[in-house]
Write a protein that holds these residues in place. Sequence first.
Motif, PDB file in Angstrom:
ATOM      1  N   ASN A  81       7.083  19.490   4.615  1.00  0.00           N
ATOM      2  CA  ASN A  81       7.307  18.325   5.344  1.00  0.00           C
ATOM      3  C   ASN A  81       6.131  17.413   5.503  1.00  0.00           C
ATOM      4  OD1 ASN A  81       9.947  19.274   5.758  1.00  0.00           O
ATOM      5  ND2 ASN A  81       9.335  20.185   7.624  1.00  0.00           N
ATOM      6  N   VAL A  82       6.055  16.204   4.905  1.00  0.00           N
ATOM      7  CA  VAL A  82       5.299  15.045   4.999  1.00  0.00           C
ATOM      8  C   VAL A  82       5.590  13.986   5.821  1.00  0.00           C
ATOM      9  CG1 VAL A  82       4.156  13.275   3.728  1.00  0.00           C
ATOM     10  CG2 VAL A  82       4.749  15.265   2.389  1.00  0.00           C
ATOM     11  N   LYS A  83       4.594  14.261   7.026  1.00  0.00           N
ATOM     12  CA  LYS A  83       4.869  13.284   8.017  1.00  0.00           C
ATOM     13  C   LYS A  83       4.868  11.762   7.704  1.00  0.00           C
ATOM     14  CE  LYS A  83       3.604  12.289  12.978  1.00  0.00           C
ATOM     15  NZ  LYS A  83       2.656  12.924  14.104  1.00  0.00           N
ATOM     16  N   TYR A  84       3.818  11.423   7.017  1.00  0.00           N
ATOM     17  CA  TYR A  84       3.574  10.023   6.511  1.00  0.00           C
ATOM     18  C   TYR A  84       2.302  10.026   5.407  1.00  0.00           C
ATOM     19  CZ  TYR A  84      -0.201  10.187  10.185  1.00  0.00           C
ATOM     20  OH  TYR A  84      -1.328  10.371  10.926  1.00  0.00           O
ATOM     21  N   ILE A  85       2.344   9.090   4.738  1.00  0.00           N
ATOM     22  CA  ILE A  85       1.336   8.911   3.623  1.00  0.00           C
ATOM     23  C   ILE A  85       0.272   7.631   4.220  1.00  0.00           C
ATOM     24  CG2 ILE A  85       0.887   8.054   1.209  1.00  0.00           C
ATOM     25  CD1 ILE A  85       2.898  10.040   0.286  1.00  0.00           C
ATOM     26  N   ALA A  86      -0.878   7.498   3.919  1.00  0.00           N
ATOM     27  CA  ALA A  86      -1.423   6.568   4.231  1.00  0.00           C
ATOM     28  C   ALA A  86      -2.299   6.165   2.880  1.00  0.00           C
ATOM     29  CB  ALA A  86      -2.617   6.891   5.243  1.00  0.00           C
ATOM     30  N   VAL A  87      -2.341   4.817   2.656  1.00  0.00           N
ATOM     31  CA  VAL A  87      -2.942   4.386   1.339  1.00  0.00           C
ATOM     32  C   VAL A  87      -4.026   2.996   1.960  1.00  0.00           C
ATOM     33  CG1 VAL A  87      -1.194   5.024   0.047  1.00  0.00           C
ATOM     34  CG2 VAL A  87      -1.198   2.418   0.906  1.00  0.00           C
ATOM     35  N   SER A  88      -4.860   2.967   0.988  1.00  0.00           N
ATOM     36  CA  SER A  88      -5.747   1.716   1.189  1.00  0.00           C
ATOM     37  C   SER A  88      -5.126   0.813   0.700  1.00  0.00           C
ATOM     38  CB  SER A  88      -7.205   2.046   0.319  1.00  0.00           C
ATOM     39  OG  SER A  88      -6.804   1.849  -1.102  1.00  0.00           O
ATOM     40  N   GLU A  89      -5.750  -0.521   1.454  1.00  0.00           N
ATOM     41  CA  GLU A  89      -5.194  -1.740   1.209  1.00  0.00           C
ATOM     42  C   GLU A  89      -4.924  -2.205  -0.412  1.00  0.00           C
ATOM     43  OE1 GLU A  89      -5.287  -6.380   2.749  1.00  0.00           O
ATOM     44  OE2 GLU A  89      -7.134  -5.003   3.368  1.00  0.00           O
ATOM     45  N   SER A  90      -6.251  -1.802  -1.076  1.00  0.00           N
ATOM     46  CA  SER A  90      -6.214  -2.073  -2.646  1.00  0.00           C
ATOM     47  C   SER A  90      -5.768  -0.925  -3.315  1.00  0.00           C
ATOM     48  CB  SER A  90      -7.813  -1.911  -2.923  1.00  0.00           C
ATOM     49  OG  SER A  90      -8.670  -0.817  -2.430  1.00  0.00           O
ATOM     50  N   PHE A  91      -5.056   0.202  -2.816  1.00  0.00           N
ATOM     51  CA  PHE A  91      -4.339   1.172  -3.681  1.00  0.00           C
ATOM     52  C   PHE A  91      -3.276   0.446  -4.509  1.00  0.00           C
ATOM     53  CE2 PHE A  91      -1.445   4.964  -4.076  1.00  0.00           C
ATOM     54  CZ  PHE A  91      -2.020   5.467  -4.854  1.00  0.00           C
ATOM     55  N   THR A  92      -3.081   0.965  -5.808  1.00  0.00           N
ATOM     56  CA  THR A  92      -2.039   0.269  -6.647  1.00  0.00           C
ATOM     57  C   THR A  92      -1.002   1.427  -7.071  1.00  0.00           C
ATOM     58  OG1 THR A  92      -3.277   0.432  -8.387  1.00  0.00           O
ATOM     59  CG2 THR A  92      -3.406  -1.464  -7.186  1.00  0.00           C
ATOM     60  N   GLY A  93      -1.370   2.600  -6.626  1.00  0.00           N
ATOM     61  CA  GLY A  93      -0.615   3.604  -7.362  1.00  0.00           C
ATOM     62  C   GLY A  93       0.773   3.989  -6.436  1.00  0.00           C
ATOM     63  N   LYS A  94       1.546   5.062  -6.557  1.00  0.00           N
ATOM     64  CA  LYS A  94       2.684   5.374  -6.136  1.00  0.00           C
ATOM     65  C   LYS A  94       2.396   6.162  -4.695  1.00  0.00           C
ATOM     66  CE  LYS A  94       5.542   5.717 -10.143  1.00  0.00           C
ATOM     67  NZ  LYS A  94       6.362   6.537 -10.940  1.00  0.00           N
ATOM     68  N   ALA A  95       2.994   5.898  -3.718  1.00  0.00           N
ATOM     69  CA  ALA A  95       3.156   6.091  -2.408  1.00  0.00           C
ATOM     70  C   ALA A  95       4.607   6.757  -1.995  1.00  0.00           C
ATOM     71  CB  ALA A  95       2.474   5.425  -1.425  1.00  0.00           C
ATOM     72  N   GLU A  96       5.054   7.747  -2.332  1.00  0.00           N
ATOM     73  CA  GLU A  96       6.531   7.980  -1.984  1.00  0.00           C
ATOM     74  C   GLU A  96       6.735   8.884  -0.605  1.00  0.00           C
ATOM     75  OE1 GLU A  96       8.085   9.808  -5.495  1.00  0.00           O
ATOM     76  OE2 GLU A  96       7.716   8.037  -6.776  1.00  0.00           O
ATOM     77  N   ALA A  97       7.197   8.185   0.293  1.00  0.00           N
ATOM     78  CA  ALA A  97       7.206   8.742   1.501  1.00  0.00           C
ATOM     79  C   ALA A  97       8.248   8.148   2.337  1.00  0.00           C
ATOM     80  CB  ALA A  97       6.058   9.266   2.308  1.00  0.00           C
ATOM     81  N   GLU A  98       8.919   8.554   3.510  1.00  0.00           N
ATOM     82  CA  GLU A  98       9.583   7.777   4.383  1.00  0.00           C
ATOM     83  C   GLU A  98       8.704   6.552   5.066  1.00  0.00           C
ATOM     84  OE1 GLU A  98      12.336   9.866   7.008  1.00  0.00           O
ATOM     85  OE2 GLU A  98      13.180  11.065   5.275  1.00  0.00           O
ATOM     86  N   ARG A  99       7.607   7.191   5.625  1.00  0.00           N
ATOM     87  CA  ARG A  99       6.681   6.349   6.145  1.00  0.00           C
ATOM     88  C   ARG A  99       5.258   6.301   5.498  1.00  0.00           C
ATOM     89  NH1 ARG A  99       5.868   8.068  12.312  1.00  0.00           N
ATOM     90  NH2 ARG A  99       6.243  10.028  11.638  1.00  0.00           N
ATOM     91  N   VAL A 100       5.015   4.878   4.995  1.00  0.00           N
ATOM     92  CA  VAL A 100       3.839   4.759   4.587  1.00  0.00           C
ATOM     93  C   VAL A 100       2.887   3.433   5.185  1.00  0.00           C
ATOM     94  CG1 VAL A 100       2.542   3.853   2.466  1.00  0.00           C
ATOM     95  CG2 VAL A 100       4.665   5.296   2.378  1.00  0.00           C
ATOM     96  N   TYR A 101       1.597   4.018   5.445  1.00  0.00           N
ATOM     97  CA  TYR A 101       0.722   3.014   6.181  1.00  0.00           C
ATOM     98  C   TYR A 101      -0.159   2.682   5.164  1.00  0.00           C
ATOM     99  CZ  TYR A 101       3.047   4.879  10.350  1.00  0.00           C
ATOM    100  OH  TYR A 101       3.843   5.524  11.203  1.00  0.00           O
ATOM    101  N   ARG A 102      -0.401   1.184   5.102  1.00  0.00           N
ATOM    102  CA  ARG A 102      -1.386   0.794   4.223  1.00  0.00           C
ATOM    103  C   ARG A 102      -2.485   0.042   5.248  1.00  0.00           C
ATOM    104  NH1 ARG A 102      -1.838  -0.739  -0.915  1.00  0.00           N
ATOM    105  NH2 ARG A 102       0.413  -0.074  -1.327  1.00  0.00           N
TER     106      ARG A 102
END
Length: 256
Positions: free
Chosen positions: A47-68
């Motif tokens: 179970n993934v609670k959430y994914i966090a990515v940097s502002e400049s990240f351009t790849g895929k981030a597949e999750a119900e909750r994503v924080y940039r």
Amino acid sequence: MEHYIDSAHNKIIKEINSLKNKRDREKKGLFVLEGERLVSEINSEWNVKYIAVSESFTGKAEAERVYRIKDSLFEKISDTVTPQGILAVCEIREFSVEDIDYSNDPFFVILENVTDPGNMGTIIRTADAAGADGIFVTKGCVDIYNPKVIRATMGSVFHLPIYRNVNGTQVVRELKNNGIVTLGAHLKGEKTPYEINMTKGCAVIIGNEANGLSDEISSEADHLVKIPMPGKAESMNAGIAAGILIYEAVRQRTGE
């Protein structure tokens, strides 16, 4: 749906930072993993609670909750020297020894007081590559959800059951009661692993980097085995020793 974060006081930032500590990981039942490769290895059983990515990240981030997250802030919460701009917060998964299937001659790895994160991660990765049926980790071992361990596993932590915080001697007894032959790596071993039949259900036991196996678990093992060392070294790295024993089982079982 993405949410933008630019404040170090945000609760998500605080949570990610807190998960660098074992106490908080255990309390919250969560851990962090960084990098595109690791995040891509998470399967549907976790179970993934959430994914966090940097502002400049351009790849895929597949999750119900994503924080940039603002780039400079992401660098501060990252646990790596060169952040890839993506991390995931996952729920810790516990496996029960009561669910173990002892049919079909399973192969296990038991780790007693292995404290180096690199060794732990290497052994998990090697056991995964060898098709091991499970790993038992005693209470004295480094936390398998330590960020350094997670990185060293290269995603293998998601591929096989790892039974945490076990009592080593009790595990050996339980395995033996279910027909599993146990081999302890020991400098006082009188046999080499090449003399033991590992084609049937078996388990190899690896001890602490400095002190080896305890007397308690050594006395429970069916065999104490010593890896031949014709050179001048008195001992061998725990990760390397584990790899040799694990792949002797593979060699015997595949006939190669």
